[in-house]
Design a protein around this motif. Structure first.
Motif, short mmCIF file in Angstrom:
data_model
loop_
_atom_site.label_atom_id
_atom_site.label_comp_id
_atom_site.label_asym_id
_atom_site.label_seq_id
_atom_site.Cartn_x
_atom_site.Cartn_y
_atom_site.Cartn_z
N GLY A 89 0.77 -1.20 -0.03
CA GLY A 89 0.03 -0.25 0.08
C GLY A 89 0.88 1.28 0.07
N LEU A 90 0.40 2.20 -0.94
CA LEU A 90 1.29 3.21 -0.91
C LEU A 90 0.70 4.58 -0.56
N THR A 91 1.56 5.76 -0.37
CA THR A 91 1.08 7.01 0.03
C THR A 91 -0.10 7.63 -0.77
N ARG A 92 0.22 7.67 -1.95
CA ARG A 92 -0.91 8.04 -2.86
C ARG A 92 -1.83 6.84 -3.52
N SER A 94 -2.57 3.97 -6.17
CA SER A 94 -1.46 3.16 -7.09
C SER A 94 -1.95 3.14 -8.28
N SER A 313 -13.48 5.76 3.60
CA SER A 313 -12.10 6.32 3.74
C SER A 313 -11.25 4.96 4.51
N THR A 315 -7.85 2.77 5.08
CA THR A 315 -6.28 2.66 4.76
C THR A 315 -5.93 1.63 3.97
N HIS A 316 -6.62 0.45 4.02
CA HIS A 316 -6.51 -0.73 3.41
C HIS A 316 -7.44 -1.08 2.13
N GLU A 319 -5.29 -1.63 -0.95
CA GLU A 319 -4.22 -2.72 -0.68
C GLU A 319 -3.92 -3.20 -2.12
#
Length: 458
Positions: A89-92, A94, A313, A315-316, A319
Motif C-alpha cells: 500500500g502506497l502514500t498515494r 497506486s 475512507s 487505509t487498506h 491494498e
C-alpha cells in the motif's frame, strides 16, 4: 477418519479464550458445525482443506463462498505476490488501484465508478449512505428472506440480535418479502417520499423469475426471456424509480458465480448501485461498491462547491495484493468460463444427491432446492418439518466420510473425482439419515445440533 477429540476441545477452548465467538465470522462458529468438525483448519489447496492433524476434507464451504477457482490458485497467488513486491500500500493511489477500478468498470456495465474496501458490510453500508446522500431520505428496504447485508446497526437491528444496537438506527430499515412486489409497494405507500433505496440480492435459492420461464439456464439467460418484464427484479427497479428511490443489488454471493458480469447481467437488469466481494478476488480480502457516476460522485472531492459526503475512507481499501488478485481472478473467471463449470457441476451434484435420497425413500426429507449454481439442501424430520438435528446428522456423517459440507459452494477445482467422492460419502451419510428418520434422531447425533446465527440468546 480418526481425530484427536481431546486436542480438538483444547483448541476450541484456546480460540474462545482469545477471540469472541471463536472466529472472526459467526458463520465459522462452533455452533454452525457438528461436534466432530475440526476446531481449526491448517491450510487449503484446490477443493480441499486440512486440519491440524493432517486430515484432508473435500470442502463445500469454500471460505464462506469466497473461493471460486480453488484454494491457493497459483496464478492468483502469483499476482498477489507481485503486488507485495511493489509495497502493498502506497502514500498515494497506486496504478494497481486504477487498473482494478477500470477492470470492474469495463466488466460490469452498471459500474461507472467504484470504491474498494475490505468487508462486504462496509460497502453495503456505503451503498446505503450514497442513497441517503443522493435522495436526502431516511429509510432503506430489504427482503426479510435475505439473511445478511451488514454488521452495522441499520441492518443487524432488523434481526433478532439487538443487543448493543441503537434502536433509532435499526428503525430506518424496512422489511418486505422477496417475490412479493405488493409488500414493497405497501412500504412506499406507508412512507411516501421517505425511502432512499431498496437493496436486495438478485437471487439466492429463490429466483426472481416467474414459474413459467421458457428459457433454459444457464445456456440461455433470463435477459433473453420474452417475460423479462415479469421478473421480480424489474418490478423492484420500476417501483423504486417511480418513488424516487435507488435500486441497489448486493452481489456479494452471486457476483462472478451466476455470470462473469454478475447476476444483474444474467437477469437483464441494471442497478443504480451494486456491491461485490467474496469471489471477486478468489478469497483475498476485497469488496467494492460501484454504480452510476451521478450517485457515486457524492463522495467526490473534485466538484467545487458541492456539499461533501464522507463515503468510504479505508487505509487498506487500496491494498495492492488483493487488487492484483482480483485482476487475475476476474481474468481467469472470464477466460475459463468459470460460471458455466459451476452451473454444470452443481447440476450433476444435485441430480446425484436427489437420486441417492430417492433410492432410500427419503426424497421428501432430504431436498435440494434452488438453481444449480446456488444449491441449498433442506433437511426435514419424520413429520416433514425443517430440522437442524437432521441437518447436523447429515453434515456430521459427511465429515466422517471426508467431506465438509455446511452448505453447498462449488469451485472450478471441483471436478469428476470430487463429485464421485461426494456421492460415495453421501450414500453412507444418507443411510444413517434414513435410519435416524425411523428412530430417535438424537441417538445418531454426536454433540449439539447446529443453530441459526441470528438468534437472540446463545
Amino acid at each position: 477418519m480418526s481425530r484427536d477429540k481431546t486436542d480438538n476441545q483444547s483448541l476450541r477452548q484456546r480460540l474462545h479464550a482469545v477471540i469472541p465467538g471463536g472466529a472472526h465470522t459467526y458463520s465459522r462458529g462452533d455452533d454452525q458445525f457438528p461436534a466432530c468438525a475440526p476446531a481449526l483448519l491448517e491450510r487449503g489447496e484446490g477443493a480441499y482443506v486440512w486440519d491440524t492433524d493432517g486430515n484432508r476434507y473435500l470442502d463445500y464451504g469454500m471460505a464462506l463462498r469466497s473461493v471460486t477457482l480453488g484454494y491457493a490458485h497459483p496464478a492468483v497467488n502469483a499476482a498477489a505476490i507481485a503486488e507485495i513486491g511493489k509495497g502493498v500500500g502506497l502514500t498515494r493511489a497506486s496504478m494497481t488501484e486504477l487498473h482494478a477500478a477500470e477492470r470492474l468498470n469495463d466488466l460490469i456495465p452498471a459500474v461507472e465508478m467504484v470504491k474498494f474496501a475490505k468487508n462486504g458490510s462496509n460497502v453495503t453500508t456505503a451503498a446505503v449512505k450514497i442513497a441517503r446522500a443522493h435522495t436526502r431520505r431516511r429509510y432503506v428496504c430489504v427482503p426479510r428472506q435475505h439473511p445478511f447485508f451488514s454488521f452495522d446497526d441499520w441492518f443487524i437491528g432488523a434481526t433478532a440480535i439487538k443487543r448493543g444496537v441503537l434502536a433509532e438506527h435499526a428503525e430506518t430499515t424496512l422489511l418486505f418479502d422477496y417475490n412479493d412486489s405488493a409488500s414493497l409497494e405497501a412500504l412506499f405507500t406507508a412512507y411516501p417520499d421517505q425511502i432512499a433505496a431498496v437493496m436486495l440480492e438478485p437471487a439466492t435459492h429463490l429466483t426472481p423469475c416467474p414459474g413459467d420461464c421458457p428459457v433454459t439456464w444457464p445456456r440461455t439467460a433470463c435477459a433473453a426471456c420474452p417475460n423479462t418484464s415479469e421478473n421480480f427484479l424489474q418490478k423492484v427497479r420500476a417501483l423504486a424509480h417511480a418513488n424516487g428511490a435507488l435500486f441497489i443489488l448486493d452481489e456479494m454471493i452471486t457476483g462472478f458465480r451466476w455470470h462473469v458480469k454478475g447476476a444483474q447481467h444474467f437477469f437483464g437488469v441494471t442497478p443504480d448501485l451494486v456491491t461485490f466481494g467474496k469471489a471477486m478476488a478468489n478469497g483475498f480480502p476485497l469488496a467494492a461498491v460501484g454504480g452510476k457516476a451521478e450517485y457515486m460522485e457524492v463522495g467526490a472531492i473534485n466538484r467545487p462547491g458541492m456539499e461533501r459526503t464522507f463515503l468510504l475512507s479505508s487505509t487498506h481499501g487500496g491494498e495492492m495484493p488483493s487488487l492484483g488478485a482480483f485482476l487475475a481472478a476476474s481474468r481467469l473467471c472470464e477466460e475459463e468460463d468459470v460460471p458455466t463449470h459451476l452451473w454444470d457441476y452443481g447440476a450433476a451434484l444435485r441430480d446425484g444427491l436427489r437420486g441417492l435420497a430417492a433410492e432410500r425413500g427419503i426424497a421428501e426429507h432430504f431436498v435440494l432446492e434452488g438453481p444449480a449454481v446456488a444449491l441449498n439442501y433442506v433437511t426435514r424430520d419424520a413429520a416433514g418439518q425443517p430440522s437442524p438435528v437432521m441437518r447436523t446428522i447429515f453434515s456430521q456423517e459427511m465429515l466422517r466420510n471426508g467431506v465438509m459440507i455446511p452448505w453447498i459452494s462449488v469451485s472450478l477445482a471441483h471436478g469428476d473425482p470430487e463429485l464421485d467422492q461426494t456421492l460415495t460419502a453421501a450414500a453412507a451419510a444418507l443411510d444413517t439419515y434414513a435410519a435416524a428418520l425411523d428412530g430417535d434422531p438424537a441417538r445418531f447425533l454426536d454433540g449439539d445440533a447446529v443453530k441459526p446465527v441470528f438468534r437472540k440468546v446463545n
